[in-house]
Structure formats: structure tokens, C-alpha cells
Design a protein around this motif. Structure first.
Motif, PDB file in Angstrom:
ATOM      1  N   ILE A  89       0.839  -1.202   0.000  1.00 58.52           N
ATOM      2  CA  ILE A  89       0.000   0.000   0.000  1.00 58.52           C
ATOM      3  C   ILE A  89       0.870   1.247   0.000  1.00 58.52           C
ATOM      4  O   ILE A  89       0.592   2.222  -0.710  1.00 58.52           O
ATOM      5  CB  ILE A  89      -0.945   0.000   1.215  1.00 58.52           C
ATOM      6  N   LYS A  90       1.950   1.222   0.771  1.00 58.18           N
ATOM      7  CA  LYS A  90       2.858   2.364   0.801  1.00 58.18           C
ATOM      8  C   LYS A  90       3.459   2.604  -0.576  1.00 58.18           C
ATOM      9  O   LYS A  90       3.572   3.752  -1.037  1.00 58.18           O
ATOM     10  CB  LYS A  90       3.962   2.128   1.825  1.00 58.18           C
ATOM     11  N   GLN A  91       3.854   1.528  -1.262  1.00 57.31           N
ATOM     12  CA  GLN A  91       4.444   1.658  -2.590  1.00 57.31           C
ATOM     13  C   GLN A  91       3.426   2.141  -3.617  1.00 57.31           C
ATOM     14  O   GLN A  91       3.778   2.858  -4.556  1.00 57.31           O
ATOM     15  CB  GLN A  91       5.042   0.320  -3.019  1.00 57.31           C
ATOM     16  N   MET A  92       2.174   1.754  -3.447  1.00 56.61           N
ATOM     17  CA  MET A  92       1.123   2.265  -4.340  1.00 56.61           C
ATOM     18  C   MET A  92       1.040   3.787  -4.255  1.00 56.61           C
ATOM     19  O   MET A  92       0.789   4.462  -5.242  1.00 56.61           O
ATOM     20  CB  MET A  92      -0.243   1.687  -3.928  1.00 56.61           C
ATOM     21  N   GLU A  97      -3.305   8.799  -3.324  1.00 59.16           N
ATOM     22  CA  GLU A  97      -3.511  10.151  -2.810  1.00 59.16           C
ATOM     23  C   GLU A  97      -4.524  10.145  -1.672  1.00 59.16           C
ATOM     24  O   GLU A  97      -4.413  10.917  -0.722  1.00 59.16           O
ATOM     25  CB  GLU A  97      -3.991  11.063  -3.935  1.00 59.16           C
ATOM     26  N   TRP A  98      -5.519   9.265  -1.804  1.00 57.59           N
ATOM     27  CA  TRP A  98      -6.566   9.128  -0.795  1.00 57.59           C
ATOM     28  C   TRP A  98      -6.772   7.658  -0.469  1.00 57.59           C
ATOM     29  O   TRP A  98      -6.513   6.786  -1.309  1.00 57.59           O
ATOM     30  CB  TRP A  98      -7.893   9.708  -1.297  1.00 57.59           C
ATOM     31  N   ASN A 127       1.625   8.217   2.752  1.00 63.54           N
ATOM     32  CA  ASN A 127       1.504   9.671   2.600  1.00 63.54           C
ATOM     33  C   ASN A 127       0.064  10.130   2.788  1.00 63.54           C
ATOM     34  O   ASN A 127      -0.185  11.211   3.329  1.00 63.54           O
ATOM     35  CB  ASN A 127       2.016  10.093   1.219  1.00 63.54           C
ATOM     36  N   ALA A 128      -0.882   9.316   2.324  1.00 59.63           N
ATOM     37  CA  ALA A 128      -2.289   9.681   2.494  1.00 59.63           C
ATOM     38  C   ALA A 128      -2.629   9.827   3.971  1.00 59.63           C
ATOM     39  O   ALA A 128      -3.334  10.762   4.374  1.00 59.63           O
ATOM     40  CB  ALA A 128      -3.184   8.633   1.837  1.00 59.63           C
ATOM     41  N   TYR A 129      -2.112   8.924   4.783  1.00 60.20           N
ATOM     42  CA  TYR A 129      -2.354   8.994   6.233  1.00 60.20           C
ATOM     43  C   TYR A 129      -1.701  10.239   6.822  1.00 60.20           C
ATOM     44  O   TYR A 129      -2.329  10.982   7.584  1.00 60.20           O
ATOM     45  CB  TYR A 129      -1.822   7.731   6.903  1.00 60.20           C
ATOM     46  N   TYR A 130      -0.431  10.479   6.472  1.00 61.68           N
ATOM     47  CA  TYR A 130       0.274  11.641   7.010  1.00 61.68           C
ATOM     48  C   TYR A 130      -0.417  12.943   6.616  1.00 61.68           C
ATOM     49  O   TYR A 130      -0.413  13.920   7.371  1.00 61.68           O
ATOM     50  CB  TYR A 130       1.719  11.663   6.515  1.00 61.68           C
ATOM     51  N   ASN A 131      -1.017  12.950   5.422  1.00 61.60           N
ATOM     52  CA  ASN A 131      -1.677  14.159   4.922  1.00 61.60           C
ATOM     53  C   ASN A 131      -3.140  14.261   5.360  1.00 61.60           C
ATOM     54  O   ASN A 131      -3.844  15.197   4.961  1.00 61.60           O
ATOM     55  CB  ASN A 131      -1.599  14.205   3.395  1.00 61.60           C
TER      56      ASN A 131
END
Length: 461
Positions: free
Chosen positions: A331-334, A337-338, A381-385
Motif C-alpha cells: 500500500i505504501k508503494q502504491m 492520494e486518498w 503519505n495519504a495517512y500523514y496528509n
């Protein structure tokens, strides 16, 4: 025995103004259709491929016969027999006999007049050419989405005589019963996947409305078809886009006005989004990873992806990822954006207590499942954002899914869409579930990561 016909491809699309369908939204014109019929009312005789069976279809068929309408204006589908052979059929071929002729004109005239006792040919959710008697009268319901559509179409126990044990008064069952009091007087035939057919002997319904044969009433055609019971696998595509199923159910039950009321409500969302995204290539749309608990890439026809693509997003499938289980690193590599997570319980779904108790149960699953849900995405990144949204299955699948689509679109296209999700939700609940305390459920039905974090911290502290 007649060979079963399976629909595998749309080969022409009528040139009429209409909403971009789920398929067009999903694929952005770049890939082969996920669903083989791209229209909204999948009934043969709907020759001009709009939302109605009316005299326009009679004239359209006559114009085909007279040679005035040809080529791409004729909506055709390529049908595949179970022995591998194929044959074209036009939606103008109302009796599905392979020829568009005066017989089709006469049949559609009867369809327009709503003459009782005629045979209707249609495309079901499994893309199989099917037949049922018109109108539907003594009805059995065997799948959660069709309960919601039947309620929206205004059906009650006057028409619905049989239900499955999800709604029936059965000890230890009845997980959906509270939502559908209009069907409480119906008898129960047991499990929605494998009904007790013998329980209906002597009081057979004229039809059972259900979902895909993969899961529901699996032997219905073979077991009940010979007894004159139509198995209607309503086209809800499965189940994130209910417009075709609603239009078809409205026609078959003589409740078109009520069906149209629902469709207008849903179209206020779908048409607005479709107009904006129609020229945006799929790979240029926001990438939303949608999954029940972030443990798998799911394919279309599961109800997870349809509301997302109808919101103007692309999915993992659209971006070439294979369906199947995934781990946190994948999932991280995918790098979506959301992310959209979808707990099981909630509004219009099984609950084991109060509204708050139900939400707490889901919240614990979201945060405490080992390497699933939040634990599977908390390094992305979606989680961090803060770009993580949640909804519940009851509003993800079936007639209410257009509200989720509006909610998603507001977030992934900020400044473009500003749907009043709360008003859509309350209007829907007032229309179709007036006995439910809609206010109590709203904030626990569509929520984001910030809200979930706040509530979970309150819970553990």
C-alpha cells in the motif's frame, strides 16, 4: 433446453444525450468496459436507450425497420452462448429473437400500455439475458440491496410476500429487520444464498428479486424456474450504482414515478460529477485506494470501487494493480492520494446496540485489528496528509451509495464540488426511512481520519 446467453460486450452506443454511465466514469474512455451494457434501463425494447419505455421506442424501432436509423445509433450487444458461439442483439429487438421487425413494434406497444401478462427481456446483474413476467406481483426479496431499492420504489408487504432471514422474524437472525418495517408481514424462506424452497410450496411467489448468482439464490433458476418463479437478478452493478436497478424495478412494478424520484436525487450528484470529469484521463484523476480494511485490492462488481470511480477517482485496478491480498508495504508503494476504509456496521446495516455502541465497535476494529485498517496505512503519505475517509457498508452498497459518492467527490476535488452531503442524507432518510433517527447516525456514517482519531483517543482515555 434453451442455451443460456451471456452478454459480453457492447458493440454500439446510441447517440443520445445521457449521463456518463458508471463504465465511462470508471474507464475514462481508455479501457474496455467493465460492464458490458453501458446504459441505464437494461430492458430490451428500450430501443433508444434512455430511462423510459414509451412511444419514442416504438417510433425508434419503426425507423430502424424503415432504414431511417442505422449504424451507431442502433444500440447492440454481442451475446455469447454457453457453448462459446456468439450472436448480436439490438435493444430494439424487444422479443430477443434476433430480428428487429414488426413483432418488436407490437410488443413494445404492449409494454408502453403496460399490458399484463407480457414477457420482458432484460440484462441482469451477471450480464445474462433473462426473462420475466410483467408486472411483478407476489414478490420475494433475497438480498440486502434489493430491500433498499424495493423500499425506495414504494413496495410493501402488499407486494412483497417473502423475505430472507436477514429481514424475517427469525430468532438469532433478522440483522436488517429494523430498517424495513414495511416488509414485516412477509413470510421467511430462510437464507438469502440458499433459500428453503420447500417452505414456499403452496404459496410460491411469482418472482424472487436478488443479486448475483455468485452468492445469492444460487440454484434459483434451476430449482424455481421450472415452477414458474422468475429469478430477477437486479442490475445494481454490484452494488455501487443502483440507477439501472431502480429504473428497471420501477417499470416492472408500475412504480416509475417513485423510481424517477430516486433517480433524480441520485442524478443530482452523478450528472454533476460526470460533466466535470468526462474529459479527464483515468490516470490524471485522484488515486483512491478503497478497501474494507486495507487488506486487499478488490475488483469491480464488489461495491467498493463503484462509488469511488463515480466520484471521479481512479482505483488500484485502474492503475494496473492485480486484485488480491496486499500488505502494508505494498500500500505504501502504491502511494494513493486518498484512502477509503469501509467498516461493516452502521446505518442500514446490522447493529448490536445503540448508535454509539455500534460506532465504538467499528472504531475498535479500525484501530486495533492487527496490520489491518489503520495499522495497514499509518505509514502512507495519504495517512500523514490526513487524506483518509471512512464510511459504512450500509451506505456504500445500494441505493444510498450516491451520497457516499458526493462525500468522496467533495474531498478529492476541493473547490470543485460542494455537495450538501448532510442535506442529501437527510432528504434520503426522510423519503425512505422516516422512522429512523437520521440525526443520530449522520456523523458516524461519513467521517474522516481527524474525526476517527479524536473519537478513538476519547475512547481509550
Amino acid at each position: 433446453m434453451d442455451k443460456k446467453i451471456v452478454i459480453v460486450l457492447v458493440v454500439a452506443v446510441v447517440a443520445v444525450a445521457a449521463i456518463a454511465t458508471a463504465v465511462l466514469l470508471m474507464n475514462g474512455g481508455e479501457k474496455e468496459p467493465t460492464y458490458e451494457y453501458n446504459g441505464r434501463l437494461p430492458i430490451f425494447g428500450n430501443a433508444n436507450d434512455d430511462d423510459y419505455i414509451n412511444n419514442d421506442d416504438v417510433q425508434f424501432i419503426q425507423d430502424i425497420i424503415d432504414g431511417k436509423i442505422t449504424g451507431s445509433r442502433v444500440v447492440s450487444v454481442l451475446l455469447k452462448y454457453d457453448d462459446g458461439s456468439t450472436v448480436n442483439r439490438s435493444l430494439a429487438d424487444a422479443n430477443a429473437d434476433g430480428t428487429v421487425d414488426s413483432k418488436d413494434v407490437e410488443l413494445v406497444k404492449k409494454m408502453v400500455k403496460r399490458e399484463h401478462g407480457i414477457k420482458i427481456n432484460y440484462i441482469n446483474v451477471d450480464n445474462v439475458l433473462s426473462t420475466c413476467n410483467y408486472p411483478l406481483t407476489s414478490i420475494g426479496l433475497a438480498y440486502k440491496t434489493v430491500y433498499e431499492l424495493a423500499a425506495a420504489a414504494g413496495l410493501t408487504s402488499e407486494e412483497v410476500k417473502w423475505v430472507c432471514d436477514s429481514v424475517g422474524d427469525v430468532p438469532g437472525k433478522g440483522e436488517l429487520r429494523q430498517w424495513y418495517p414495511q416488509f414485516w408481514d412477509a413470510k421467511c424462506f430462510g437464507n438469502r444464498a440458499t433459500p428453503d424452497y420447500e417452505s414456499m410450496v403452496g404459496d410460491m411467489p411469482s418472482c424472487i428479486i436478488t443479486g448475483t448468482k455468485r452468492y445469492y439464490v444460487k440454484t434459483g433458476e434451476e430449482t424455481l424456474g421450472s415452477r414458474g418463479v422468475d429469478i430477477i437478478r437486479l442490475p445494481t452493478y454490484e452494488d455501487g450504482w443502483a440507477v439501472p436497478g431502480m429504473l428497471m424495478l420501477g417499470y416492472l412494478t408500475d412504480n416509475e414515478d417513485k423510481a424517477k424520484k430516486y433517480v433524480d436525487m441520485a442524478d443530482s450528484v452523478y450528472k454533476t460529477i460526470a460533466k466535470y470529469v468526462e474529459n479527464i484521463p483515468m490516470m490524471d484523476r485522484p488515486f483512491v485506494f478503497a478497501s474494507h480494511n486495507a487488506s486487499a485490492v478488490v475488483d469491480y462488481k464488489n461495491g467498493y470501487l463503484e462509488p469511488v470511480v463515480l466520484a471521479g477517482a481512479s482505483t488500484a485496478i485502474d492503475r494496473g494493480y492485480p486484485k488480491g491480498n496486499v500488505d502494508a508495504e505494498t500500500i505504501k508503494q502504491m502511494d494513493p492520494e486518498w484512502i477509503l476504509l469501509q467498516p461493516w456496521h452502521g446505518l442500514l446495516e446490522q447493529t448490536d446496540g445503540s448508535v454509539t455502541d455500534t460506532f465504538i465497535w467499528d472504531l475498535k476494529k479500525l484501530y486495533e485489528d492487527d496490520m489491518k485498517s489503520i495499522q495497514a496505512i499509518d505509514h502512507t503519505n495519504a495517512y500523514y496528509n490526513g487524506k483518509v475517509l471512512m464510511d459504512t457498508q450500509g451506505v456504500r452498497m445500494g441505493a444510498a451509495s450516491f451520497i457516499l459518492t458526493a462525500y468522496i467527490a467533495n474531498h478529492i476535488y476541493p473547490g470543485v464540488f460542494n455537495f450538501d452531503v448532510e442535506k442529501l442524507y437527510k432528504d434520503y432518510m426522510t423519503a425512505y426511512h422516516p422512522g429512523v433517527d437520521a440525526d443520530a447516525w449522520f456523523e458516524y456514517t461519513y467521517f474522516d481520519l481527524e474525526f476517527a482519531d479524536k473519537k478513538y483517543k476519547e475512547l481509550i482515555n
